[in-house]
Write an enzyme that holds these catalytic residues in place. Structure first.
Site, mmCIF file in Angstrom:
data_model
loop_
_atom_site.group_PDB
_atom_site.id
_atom_site.type_symbol
_atom_site.label_atom_id
_atom_site.label_comp_id
_atom_site.label_asym_id
_atom_site.label_seq_id
_atom_site.Cartn_x
_atom_site.Cartn_y
_atom_site.Cartn_z
ATOM 1 N N GLU A 139 -23.540 -3.543 -13.503
ATOM 2 C CA GLU A 139 -24.245 -3.238 -12.262
ATOM 3 C C GLU A 139 -23.261 -2.727 -11.215
ATOM 4 O O GLU A 139 -22.261 -3.387 -10.921
ATOM 5 C CB GLU A 139 -24.911 -4.531 -11.756
ATOM 6 C CG GLU A 139 -26.028 -4.323 -10.788
ATOM 7 C CD GLU A 139 -27.367 -4.066 -11.490
ATOM 8 O OE1 GLU A 139 -27.407 -3.938 -12.738
ATOM 9 O OE2 GLU A 139 -28.385 -3.990 -10.769
ATOM 10 N N SER A 162 -35.314 -3.290 -19.538
ATOM 11 C CA SER A 162 -35.159 -4.209 -18.415
ATOM 12 C C SER A 162 -35.466 -5.618 -18.911
ATOM 13 O O SER A 162 -35.682 -5.833 -20.100
ATOM 14 C CB SER A 162 -36.054 -3.803 -17.260
ATOM 15 O OG SER A 162 -37.375 -3.875 -17.682
ATOM 16 N N ASP A 197 0.827 -1.207 0.000
ATOM 17 C CA ASP A 197 0.000 0.000 0.000
ATOM 18 C C ASP A 197 0.860 1.256 0.000
ATOM 19 O O ASP A 197 0.600 2.210 -0.721
ATOM 20 C CB ASP A 197 -0.903 0.040 1.249
ATOM 21 C CG ASP A 197 -2.031 -0.966 1.125
ATOM 22 O OD1 ASP A 197 -2.088 -1.637 0.077
ATOM 23 O OD2 ASP A 197 -2.820 -1.094 2.080
ATOM 24 N N CYS A 233 -36.485 3.681 31.233
ATOM 25 C CA CYS A 233 -36.471 4.682 32.301
ATOM 26 C C CYS A 233 -37.851 5.289 32.560
ATOM 27 O O CYS A 233 -38.018 6.076 33.485
ATOM 28 C CB CYS A 233 -35.472 5.789 31.980
ATOM 29 S SG CYS A 233 -36.006 6.866 30.647
ATOM 30 N N ASP A 238 0.916 4.289 -2.657
ATOM 31 C CA ASP A 238 0.632 5.686 -2.297
ATOM 32 C C ASP A 238 1.733 6.620 -2.798
ATOM 33 O O ASP A 238 1.467 7.742 -3.227
ATOM 34 C CB ASP A 238 0.498 5.831 -0.773
ATOM 35 C CG ASP A 238 -0.757 5.146 -0.264
ATOM 36 O OD1 ASP A 238 -1.624 4.820 -1.100
ATOM 37 O OD2 ASP A 238 -0.861 4.920 0.961
ATOM 38 N N LYS A 242 -27.716 -12.402 -11.196
ATOM 39 C CA LYS A 242 -28.426 -11.121 -11.322
ATOM 40 C C LYS A 242 -28.031 -10.268 -10.107
ATOM 41 O O LYS A 242 -28.514 -10.461 -8.995
ATOM 42 C CB LYS A 242 -29.936 -11.354 -11.356
ATOM 43 C CG LYS A 242 -30.710 -10.094 -11.680
ATOM 44 C CD LYS A 242 -32.157 -10.416 -11.994
ATOM 45 C CE LYS A 242 -32.921 -9.197 -12.455
ATOM 46 N NZ LYS A 242 -32.918 -8.085 -11.532
ATOM 47 N N CYS A 285 -36.347 8.578 23.339
ATOM 48 C CA CYS A 285 -36.366 8.853 24.768
ATOM 49 C C CYS A 285 -35.387 10.002 24.976
ATOM 50 O O CYS A 285 -34.210 9.883 24.627
ATOM 51 C CB CYS A 285 -35.900 7.622 25.550
ATOM 52 S SG CYS A 285 -35.492 8.042 27.257
ATOM 53 N N ARG A 336 -29.442 4.339 -15.496
ATOM 54 C CA ARG A 336 -30.540 3.865 -16.332
ATOM 55 C C ARG A 336 -31.634 4.917 -16.478
ATOM 56 O O ARG A 336 -32.199 5.094 -17.551
ATOM 57 C CB ARG A 336 -31.134 2.601 -15.709
ATOM 58 C CG ARG A 336 -32.111 1.898 -16.595
ATOM 59 C CD ARG A 336 -32.612 0.638 -15.910
ATOM 60 N NE ARG A 336 -34.032 0.728 -15.707
ATOM 61 C CZ ARG A 336 -34.935 0.350 -16.598
ATOM 62 N NH1 ARG A 336 -34.554 -0.162 -17.739
ATOM 63 N NH2 ARG A 336 -36.216 0.476 -16.354
ATOM 64 N N LYS A 369 -36.120 -14.981 -10.978
ATOM 65 C CA LYS A 369 -36.023 -14.377 -9.640
ATOM 66 C C LYS A 369 -36.087 -15.464 -8.582
ATOM 67 O O LYS A 369 -37.012 -16.283 -8.597
ATOM 68 C CB LYS A 369 -37.188 -13.410 -9.424
ATOM 69 C CG LYS A 369 -37.136 -12.215 -10.350
ATOM 70 C CD LYS A 369 -36.282 -11.133 -9.776
ATOM 71 C CE LYS A 369 -37.013 -9.846 -9.905
ATOM 72 N NZ LYS A 369 -36.664 -8.752 -9.209
#
Ligand code: IVH
Length: 675
Positions: free
Chosen positions: A180, A83, A34, A416, A38, A123, A431, A144, A319
């Site tokens: 997506e 769609s 990393d 309380c 950087d 999906k 509360c 979209r 689905k």
């Protein structure tokens, strides 16, 4: 370094950095530390600053964001974004297979080649996006929208590291690719943990979180959200291959993130196998899916089949049935959060759902209970969605007993006994007995000692509970009065742990003001706000005496935060507690060092930064404005005092500034102002 050498180095660095992004975010196989990454990015940003003529719009430096989109431009899609038709059973899919065959003139009497090749894909449950690439560069990203036109979100999309800004290999010059954008589940959970810490309501599910993020105006916030994106459909006039599957492979070679869970199926039975496999495995994925997409592989066949008004005839979505079970709602209990927010919880007769036993489900708030019209003793349907705890989606009315008890939402705090309040525009009851209600007191102490605040890690949740029960602590200031002889007799408190605890408490007295301010737990005041406020007001007394108008003038502080701060300090108990903390020696003002780097030279002045600068990055300039008491805003208005103009600034901004009589200054003018 000559200009030519700088250009070469910038190009070299950009390529190298993008390759590392690709290794990390697409291949999941980083080959650099990393820190070294950087350093490369820092070098690139520095060179681009020195040579703004070579700051290209697709430079990997754009991935950190920073640009503000005031209003997203509406763009008409070149190809409508349709769609998919939905299916819910294997019978539906058999019908689809028959329709496809019929559409292609294939009869069941054909003995050979009568099967269609299908591509099965997951999906993904996010928001769809259309990306345009020209000559290997990402030029536009559009949501979209209504399918005909969507929002231009290019600036935000550029912050998604798995989306290539520049392609590699033998890419074609013009094409669109769709996919997506989604929020991985671990990122979603982290965001919610953080929201909980500052007393904000959690985001409902990863899908909403992803689409909400795409609509944000500040791309640097989008960059922090760590969105991801799978691409699944290429469009263009000269696509490289004749099948969908091969085009996806090409896209992969050009640098796109293509789902590894895609399968080429020789017939509908293989499609069924794919569905069965993923119906079982879908809960193991690191992101949400809500079904399977089935596409005819051959482009010639796709063309032959064509489209209906709404969707392609060559593809269909299957689905999944959301995993749902029915069980009995035995009781509703109410939880009180650190900020006093009340959450109703359904206590259920234990039931197995998606591999885990479910005993509780969230009912969110009073409105949801009313909308579901759920009653005690009802058989309810429970579903597991993207949320961490399951939710109740409906009531089985056929099983309702005549004596099923209507839910009367509580009017008083279950902990309380105080009268609950419901503020305008808030879905939850609260509360407000913040200093006298046990879970709020314990929650506040936990927040105060947490890592990002006072970092007293020897004081964990269990110890807080124990000390609270022993009546040794009742608010955060009491922590500083704990004595060794009080602690030693307690259970699980050996000499060593007591010493650790007391040392941790003592060390916390050196924690800087901004973290103390975050730690005292004013609602809506997160880490960043606390930092900005601390820098601006410099000490707690100035904050206690600030009016709401003065507070709103601080960068990042809106009306809600200002009200919350004012309400906090109008409570005498809170002021008293701060007084005690002060006496114990906690930091309630900026340190000498911090003070030296802050002035009020720009006090009350509002700036807009635009363009590219030679000596400082935009973030550095923003920081300098704040450190000197000024305020940053994104767009020019009547309230703007100065437009800090760099190179390549948009002509529109300049025009607007001139029209409104805003003083336009250069980077050098600015540096003189704060010298
Ligand atoms: S293909 C013309 N493939 O599902 C067909 N869509 O209702 C273009 N989706 O709007 C879509 N995963 O947002 C396709 N592997 C996938 C998908 C997928 C998710 C979404 C997409 C689309 C919706 C269809």
């Amino acid at each position: 370094m000559t200009a030519e050498q700088a250009k070469e180095r910038i190009e070299h660095l950009s390529k190298e950095i993008e390759q590392h992004n690709y290794n990390y975010y697409v291949l999941d196989n980083p080959t650099i530390k990393d820190y070294d990454f950087d350093m490369l990015l820092e070098e690139l940003i520095k060179l681009e600053k020195q040579h703004p003529e070579f700051l290209f719009s697709n430079s990997p430096s754009q991935r950190v964001g920073g640009q503000i989109t005031k209003e997203f431009k509406t763009v008409k899609h070149k190809y409508a974004m349709l769609s998919l038709a939905n299916s819910y059973s294997k019978d539906d899919l058999k019908d689809f297979d028959e329709r496809v065959k019929k559409g292609l003139g294939i009869t069941s009497t054909d003995l050979f080649g009568s099967d269609i090749e299908y591509v099965c894909e997951l999906k993904f449950d996010g928001l769809s996006i259309s990306l345009t690439y020209e000559h290997g560069k990402l030029t536009q990203a559009v949501t979209r929208g209504d399918g005909v036109q969507g929002d231009d979100v290019t600036t935000n999309v550029k912050t998604i590291r798995s989306i290539p800004l520049t392609l590699k290999g033998d890419y074609i010059d013009f094409f669109e690719i769709r996919g997506e954008i989604f929020l991985p589940l671990n990122v979603f959970n982290d965001i919610n943990k953080e929201r909980e810490e500052i007393g904000d309501a959690p985001l409902a599910n990863p899908r909403n979180a992803a689409s909400g993020t795409m609509k944000m105006q500040d791309s640097s916030v989008v960059a922090k959200r760590k969105l991801d994106c799978f691409l699944y459909y290429m469009m263009g006039d000269n696509l490289p291959a004749k099948t969908h599957y091969e085009n996806l492979e090409k896209a992969k070679a050009w640098g796109f993130k293509i789902s590894p869970y895609t399968k080429l199926c020789a017939n509908i039975d293989e499609v069924f196998n794919f569905i069965d496999e993923w119906d079982k495995k879908r809960n193991d994925l690191p992101f949400d899916i809500d079904g399977i997409v089935i596409k005819v592989n051959s482009y010639i066949q796709q063309q032959q089949l064509g489209f209906t008004a709404k969707s392609p005839r060559w593809a269909i979505a299957y689905k999944f049935k959301a995993e749902q079970v029915s069980t009995v709602l035995e009781e509703i209990t109410y939880q009180v959060g650190r900020t006093g927010s009340i959450t109703p919880v359904a206590n259920l007769k234990p039931v197995l759902l998606a591999g885990t036993t479910v005993k509780r489900a969230s009912l969110h708030n009073a409105d949801i209970i009313a909308k579901l019209d759920v009653r005690i003793g009802d058989h309810v349907f429970v579903e597991k969605g993207g949320e961490i705890i399951p939710k109740i989606v409906g009531v089985d009315l056929s099983k309702r007993k005549p004596d099923a008890e209507i839910v009367k939402y509580i009017t008083h705090c279950p902990e309380c006994g105080s009268l609950l309040e419901r503020r305008e525009e808030e879905a939850n009851h609260y509360c407000v007995n913040e200093n006298g209600c046990a879970p709020q007191i314990k929650g506040k102490i936990e927040h105060f000692v947490s890592r990002k605040a006072m970092n007293i890690d020897s004081l964990g949740g269990e110890t807080i509970e124990q000390l609270y029960n022993e009546k040794l602590i009742h608010n955060i200031a009491d922590i500083y009065e704990l004595k060794k002889e009080q602690l030693l007799p307690l259970e699980r408190m050996a000499e060593k742990s007591v010493n650790n605890l007391l040392e941790g408490i003592e060390a916390s007295k050196q924690i800087p003001f901004e973290r103390v301010l975050y730690g005292i737990g004013i609602r809506h005041v997160g880490e960043t706000t606390a930092k900005k406020v601390a820098r601006k007001v410099r000490n707690i007394d100035a904050l206690i005496n600030a009016t709401e108008e003065e507070l709103v003038n601080i960068d990042e502080v809106g009306g809600v935060i200002a009200k919350s701060v004012a309400a906090y300090f109008s409570n005498s108990e809170n002021r008293l507690m701060v007084e005690r903390l002060k006496r114990f020696g906690l930091q309630f003002e900026l340190s000498e060092e911090q003070l030296q780097s802050t002035t009020d030279k720009l006090g009350g002045k509002t700036f807009v930064i635009s363009g590219v600068f030679q000596k400082h990055s935009r973030d550095e300039l923003k920081d300098l404005i704040e450190k000197n008491g000024g305020k940053n805003t994104g767009s020019i208005s009547g309230k703007t005092n100065y437009l800090l103009a760099g190179d390549n600034m948009g002509p529109e901004k300049l025009k607007k500034a001139e029209k409104l009589g805003v003083t336009i200054i250069t980077e050098d003018d600015f540096l003189t102002m704060i010298a």
